[in-house]
Design a protein around this motif. Sequence first.
Motif, PDB file in Angstrom:
ATOM      1  N   ASN A   1      45.164  37.981  47.474  1.00  0.00           N
ATOM      2  CA  ASN A   1      45.101  37.617  46.061  1.00  0.00           C
ATOM      3  C   ASN A   1      46.521  37.542  45.507  1.00  0.00           C
ATOM      4  OD1 ASN A   1      44.884  37.627  43.211  1.00  0.00           O
ATOM      5  ND2 ASN A   1      42.906  38.639  43.305  1.00  0.00           N
ATOM      6  N   GLN A   2      46.967  36.350  45.154  1.00  0.00           N
ATOM      7  CA  GLN A   2      48.360  36.153  44.745  1.00  0.00           C
ATOM      8  C   GLN A   2      48.706  36.853  43.438  1.00  0.00           C
ATOM      9  OE1 GLN A   2      50.512  34.429  47.039  1.00  0.00           O
ATOM     10  NE2 GLN A   2      48.625  35.028  48.082  1.00  0.00           N
ATOM     11  N   SER A   3      47.713  37.139  42.626  1.00  0.00           N
ATOM     12  CA  SER A   3      47.971  37.858  41.377  1.00  0.00           C
ATOM     13  C   SER A   3      48.147  39.353  41.608  1.00  0.00           C
ATOM     14  CB  SER A   3      46.821  37.627  40.388  1.00  0.00           C
ATOM     15  OG  SER A   3      46.756  36.267  40.019  1.00  0.00           O
ATOM     16  N   ILE A   4      47.799  39.815  42.801  1.00  0.00           N
ATOM     17  CA  ILE A   4      47.948  41.234  43.140  1.00  0.00           C
ATOM     18  C   ILE A   4      49.199  41.452  43.988  1.00  0.00           C
ATOM     19  CG2 ILE A   4      46.877  43.186  44.320  1.00  0.00           C
ATOM     20  CD1 ILE A   4      44.158  42.048  43.583  1.00  0.00           C
ATOM     21  N   ILE A   5      49.337  40.652  45.051  1.00  0.00           N
ATOM     22  CA  ILE A   5      50.516  40.696  45.926  1.00  0.00           C
ATOM     23  C   ILE A   5      50.888  39.251  46.240  1.00  0.00           C
ATOM     24  CG2 ILE A   5      51.469  41.471  48.129  1.00  0.00           C
ATOM     25  CD1 ILE A   5      49.310  43.643  48.183  1.00  0.00           C
ATOM     26  N   ALA A   6      52.133  38.881  46.058  1.00  0.00           N
ATOM     27  CA  ALA A   6      52.545  37.489  46.210  1.00  0.00           C
ATOM     28  C   ALA A   6      52.943  37.166  47.647  1.00  0.00           C
ATOM     29  CB  ALA A   6      53.721  37.189  45.282  1.00  0.00           C
ATOM     30  N   GLY A   7      52.395  36.071  48.174  1.00  0.00           N
ATOM     31  CA  GLY A   7      52.916  35.517  49.411  1.00  0.00           C
ATOM     32  C   GLY A   7      52.067  35.656  50.651  1.00  0.00           C
TER      33      GLY A   7
ATOM     34  N   HIS B   1      59.227  31.994  45.118  1.00  0.00           N
ATOM     35  CA  HIS B   1      58.431  32.957  44.360  1.00  0.00           C
ATOM     36  C   HIS B   1      57.070  32.997  45.062  1.00  0.00           C
ATOM     37  CE1 HIS B   1      61.468  32.393  41.214  1.00  0.00           C
ATOM     38  NE2 HIS B   1      61.280  31.112  41.379  1.00  0.00           N
ATOM     39  N   GLY B   2      56.810  34.058  45.832  1.00  0.00           N
ATOM     40  CA  GLY B   2      55.599  34.061  46.644  1.00  0.00           C
ATOM     41  C   GLY B   2      55.637  32.886  47.603  1.00  0.00           C
TER      42      GLY B   2
ATOM     43  N   PRO C   1      55.899  41.619  48.348  1.00  0.00           N
ATOM     44  CA  PRO C   1      55.793  42.796  49.224  1.00  0.00           C
ATOM     45  C   PRO C   1      57.085  43.154  49.938  1.00  0.00           C
ATOM     46  CG  PRO C   1      54.731  40.895  50.225  1.00  0.00           C
ATOM     47  CD  PRO C   1      55.067  40.498  48.819  1.00  0.00           C
ATOM     48  N   LEU C   2      58.066  42.246  49.954  1.00  0.00           N
ATOM     49  CA  LEU C   2      59.337  42.547  50.612  1.00  0.00           C
ATOM     50  C   LEU C   2      60.439  42.902  49.619  1.00  0.00           C
ATOM     51  CD1 LEU C   2      59.431  39.884  53.472  1.00  0.00           C
ATOM     52  CD2 LEU C   2      58.513  42.205  53.494  1.00  0.00           C
ATOM     53  N   ALA C   3      60.112  42.954  48.343  1.00  0.00           N
ATOM     54  CA  ALA C   3      61.105  43.328  47.342  1.00  0.00           C
ATOM     55  C   ALA C   3      61.430  44.814  47.462  1.00  0.00           C
ATOM     56  CB  ALA C   3      60.588  43.010  45.944  1.00  0.00           C
TER      57      ALA C   3
END
Length: 286
Positions: free
Chosen positions: A168-174, A55-56, A140-142
């Motif tokens: 920012n992990q709360s905006i885009i994970a990873g 997850h991220g 972002p790769l989903a």
Amino acid sequence: MPELPEVHALVADLDHRLRDRVVARLDLMSFAALKTFDPPVSALAGQGIRSVTRHGKFIDMAVGDLHLVMHLARAGWVRWTDGTRPAPVRPGRSPVAARLVLDDGSGLVITEAGTKKSLAIYLVRQPADVPGVARLGPDPLADGFTRDVFAGILASAGRSQIKGVLRNQSIIAGIGNAYSDEILHTARMSPFKPASMGADDGSRLYDAMQATLREAISRSEGLAASELKQEKKTGMQVHGRTGEPCPVCGDTVRQVIFADSTLQYCPTCQTGGKPLADRVLSRLLK
């Protein structure tokens, strides 16, 4: 710090090694690394590992009905051991934070270098019980992370600097410090550009994000955990390459130093040839 591509490859390697194996125990050498107390780690004993996913930047091992979730932070890593030659552990001095031991003695050694200890281990009933996982933005790769979704994220971020939005992990994970530098270099965009950009710029940035992350995953595919750090380092075009020539235009890669991190960029490719002021309160470049 391992980011989405390295965690993606690490998870693939671990899933191959651990799926359907049985846990004997989790040994903690750094008790501060464990962030939960219920369920107890003793609940892992005798449980089978169903899968390893992510997850991220979080690694999620589904063990029986529980989830052993790890965040490797800035200096954490995982290596495989066959159990024949366990490294000695000196309390307070060893980088070993924990060991996941399987029923045949093999397993994982979880380490963290340096003095700033941020590695975190959670044993939970659901991944969302981990606060950091619950706060994650979209991957972002989903499949659902479309160009329109990204445009909405940029619009919502307003005048925030795009470098900070990307990591920012709360905006885009990873995405972390390294790949945000690489994405912005590929997009030929200043790290201080406001997120509320025009449609053409947003589309170019989306394409750069997808290409950069997918190419990094492709380079890492099939590599063992021990090889991933070096692959990440050699694959960078600007991040970590201050003073070297830009591989695109030949200009010198520069950096901006912040309190706890740095960013690297190419002036010719990204800022119209203008060096960014090397201080926290640098003015934004459009």
